[in-house]
Design a protein around this motif. Structure first.
Motif, short mmCIF file in Angstrom:
data_model
loop_
_atom_site.label_atom_id
_atom_site.label_comp_id
_atom_site.label_asym_id
_atom_site.label_seq_id
_atom_site.Cartn_x
_atom_site.Cartn_y
_atom_site.Cartn_z
N GLY A 62 -25.49 17.64 -31.74
CA GLY A 62 -25.27 19.08 -31.73
C GLY A 62 -26.54 19.90 -31.89
O GLY A 62 -26.77 20.86 -31.14
N THR A 63 -27.38 19.52 -32.85
CA THR A 63 -28.60 20.29 -33.09
C THR A 63 -29.52 20.22 -31.86
O THR A 63 -30.19 21.20 -31.52
CB THR A 63 -29.33 19.76 -34.35
N PHE A 88 -25.61 26.68 -40.72
CA PHE A 88 -25.71 26.54 -39.26
C PHE A 88 -26.13 27.82 -38.55
O PHE A 88 -26.85 27.77 -37.55
CB PHE A 88 -24.43 25.91 -38.71
N VAL A 137 -17.42 28.49 -36.02
CA VAL A 137 -17.02 28.13 -37.39
C VAL A 137 -18.28 27.73 -38.15
O VAL A 137 -18.96 26.78 -37.75
CB VAL A 137 -16.00 26.97 -37.38
N THR A 139 -19.61 25.80 -40.62
CA THR A 139 -19.06 24.63 -41.32
C THR A 139 -19.44 24.60 -42.79
O THR A 139 -18.71 24.04 -43.61
CB THR A 139 -19.58 23.35 -40.63
N ASP A 164 -22.63 28.61 -31.04
CA ASP A 164 -22.47 27.26 -31.58
C ASP A 164 -20.99 27.07 -31.91
O ASP A 164 -20.47 27.64 -32.86
CB ASP A 164 -23.35 27.14 -32.85
N ILE A 166 -19.79 23.99 -32.33
CA ILE A 166 -19.82 22.55 -32.60
C ILE A 166 -18.63 22.13 -33.47
O ILE A 166 -17.99 21.11 -33.21
CB ILE A 166 -21.20 22.15 -33.19
N GLN A 189 -18.28 15.06 -32.37
CA GLN A 189 -17.77 14.30 -33.51
C GLN A 189 -16.78 15.09 -34.37
O GLN A 189 -16.52 14.72 -35.50
CB GLN A 189 -18.95 13.82 -34.39
N LYS A 190 -16.24 16.19 -33.80
CA LYS A 190 -15.35 17.02 -34.62
C LYS A 190 -14.01 17.19 -33.90
O LYS A 190 -13.26 16.24 -33.80
CB LYS A 190 -16.07 18.33 -34.91
N1 PMP Z 1 -23.47 23.54 -35.99
C1 PMP Z 1 -22.35 23.37 -36.72
C2 PMP Z 1 -21.42 24.54 -36.89
C3 PMP Z 1 -22.07 22.13 -37.29
O1 PMP Z 1 -20.96 21.97 -38.01
C4 PMP Z 1 -22.97 21.06 -37.09
C5 PMP Z 1 -22.71 19.68 -37.69
N2 PMP Z 1 -22.21 19.69 -38.96
C6 PMP Z 1 -24.12 21.29 -36.34
C7 PMP Z 1 -24.34 22.54 -35.80
C8 PMP Z 1 -25.12 20.22 -36.11
O2 PMP Z 1 -24.62 19.20 -35.32
P1 PMP Z 1 -25.28 17.73 -35.37
O3 PMP Z 1 -25.11 17.24 -36.78
O4 PMP Z 1 -24.49 16.94 -34.36
O5 PMP Z 1 -26.71 17.87 -35.01
#
Ligand code: PMP
Length: 395
Positions: A62-63, A88, A137, A139, A164, A166, A189-190
């Motif tokens: 995601g990042t 985030f 969202v 997180t 984002d 994610i 992964q969510k």
């Molecule tokens: N943005 C949000 C809103 C997230 O929840 C997350 C993962 N927790 C990320 C970005 C980062 O994703 P990743 O851990 O796959 O790099």
């Protein structure tokens, strides 16, 4: 023996259909078999993203997808507005600064959603901003931001709205085209119920224009290359060897999501989130973000007399349920329960029940069963009475 349950805001549990695909031999990626699956994945992604625009599939977490948005769609010195409000939101700002962009923060207190008047002010004061970055969202706090309203403000400017999603995709309502969200970044992964490792990124026409006007020095994560392979080859393709296994698993999970239907998926997440909130409040706990709670994750304030780290550890180690603690400034102040992806009412009842027991063990004055009962009451409203059915069966 211990069963493992992932009630975290990601990674989330994998459905059996997805697990089964993960155990199969992989095809070579430059073959008709794989290309046909990839083509189907690309079409299905449009349904889940609610867009007619292309959705890029990058083999990066995601990042990495967020970073690729900054590096592909802006240049050093470009002004970008970032909506903060948690780990985030802040990550957008940190990525922008790491790549020498001129980051203007719209500061949002953690636990709140963005104040649209503040965003409006930032947009008016910075008409040269080329991008507004936000989070569906957050997180770390459990907040859902008002994306439709943010998109409406940004759509009136030359800036692209980069979102984002994610932890929001396939959990929170998101209508990419209808709301005019230019770029949506999703992880896998969510809500998408497969392991981490892919970034899925939709690009509106406005974003594609921005892309073609931007001279960037990206290579591996080049949107131009990914878009070219997706649109201009005979069959949709990727410029490099993609993460084949994850794409096969994504195909399986997208089929499950589409079979359930997007409206139903969003409704299920709303119901589960409501039940978790009702349960923890009935236990005498406080919600960290009561005003703008998300359907994906609930952040709960840790009572002062409870060691939050120990609570999370006991629930995980003794009961096999992974919930998570607080991130960043919220470390030890909150714990978070994820309720997204392959998650159902029974998972919520189980988690609330275990939370009650462990709170009780740690000395918190909880009445066993009250939290679970609050969620049960809510679920009861959703199901038909079964008395008639019983009678019709002659019991
Ligand atoms: N943005 C949000 C809103 C997230 O929840 C997350 C993962 N927790 C990320 C970005 C980062 O994703 P990743 O851990 O796959 O790099």
């Amino acid at each position: 023996m211990k069963k493992i349950h992932l009630m975290s805001p990601g990674p989330t549990e994998l459905p059996p259909e997805v697990l089964a695909v993960g155990s199969q031999q992989i095809p070579h990626h430059r073959t008709p078999v794989f290309r046909s699956i990839f083509n189907e994945v690309c079409q299905q992604l449009k349904i889940v993203f609610q867009t007619e625009s292309p959705v890029l599939v990058l083999s990066v977490g995601g990042t990495g997808g967020m970073e690729a948005c900054i590096t592909n769609l802006s240049k050093v010195g470009d002004k970008i507005i970032v909506i903060t409000g948690g780990v985030f939101g802040e990550r957008w700002a940190k990525i922008g600064e790491a790549f020498g962009r001129n980051v203007i923060r719209v500061i949002v207190p953690w636990g709140e959603a963005v104040d649209l008047r503040e965003l409006y002010k930032a947009i008016k004061l910075n008409p040269d901003a080329i991008m507004v970055c936000g989070t569906l969202v957050e997180t770390s706090t459990g907040v859902e931001h008002p994306i439709k309203e943010i998109a409406r403000l940004v759509a009136q400017t030359p800036a692209c709205f980069v979102l984002d999603a994610i932890s929001g995709i396939a959990a929170s309502e998101l209508k990419t085209d209808e709301w005019k969200v230019d770029v949506v970044v999703a992880g896998t992964q969510k809500g998408l119920m497969i392991p981490p490792g892919l970034s899925l990124i939709s690009l509106s026409e406005k974003a594609q224009r921005r892309l073609s006007e931007t001279e960037s020095d990206v290579f591996y994560l080049s949107f131009k290359k990914a878009l070219h392979s997706l649109l201009h080859d005979k069959n949709p393709d990727t410029p490099w060897t993609p993460n084949i296994s994850l794409i096969l698993q994504l195909d399986a999970s997208l089929k499950l999501i589409i079979e359930e239907g997007m409206e139903k998926v969003w409704e299920r997440h709303q119901l589960l989130a409501e039940a978790v909130r009702a349960g923890v409040v009935a236990m005498g706990l406080q919600l960290f973000a009561p005003d703008n709670p998300s359907p994906s994750v609930t952040a709960v304030c840790c009572p002062v007399e409870i060691n939050g780290e120990l609570l999370v550890k006991i629930i995980r180690d003794d009961w096999g349920i992974s919930i998570v603690g607080g991130q960043g400034d919220l470390n030890k102040k909150v714990f978070r329960i994820g309720h997204l992806g392959y998650c159902d009412r029974s998972d919520v009842l189980m988690t609330l029940s275990v939370l009650e027991i462990v709170l009780y063990q740690l000395g918190f004055p909880v009445h066993l069963g009250e939290g679970v009962a609050a969620a049960q009451q809510l679920f009861l409203k959703e199901v038909p009475a079964l008395v008639d059915k019983q009678i019709s069966l002659g019991v």
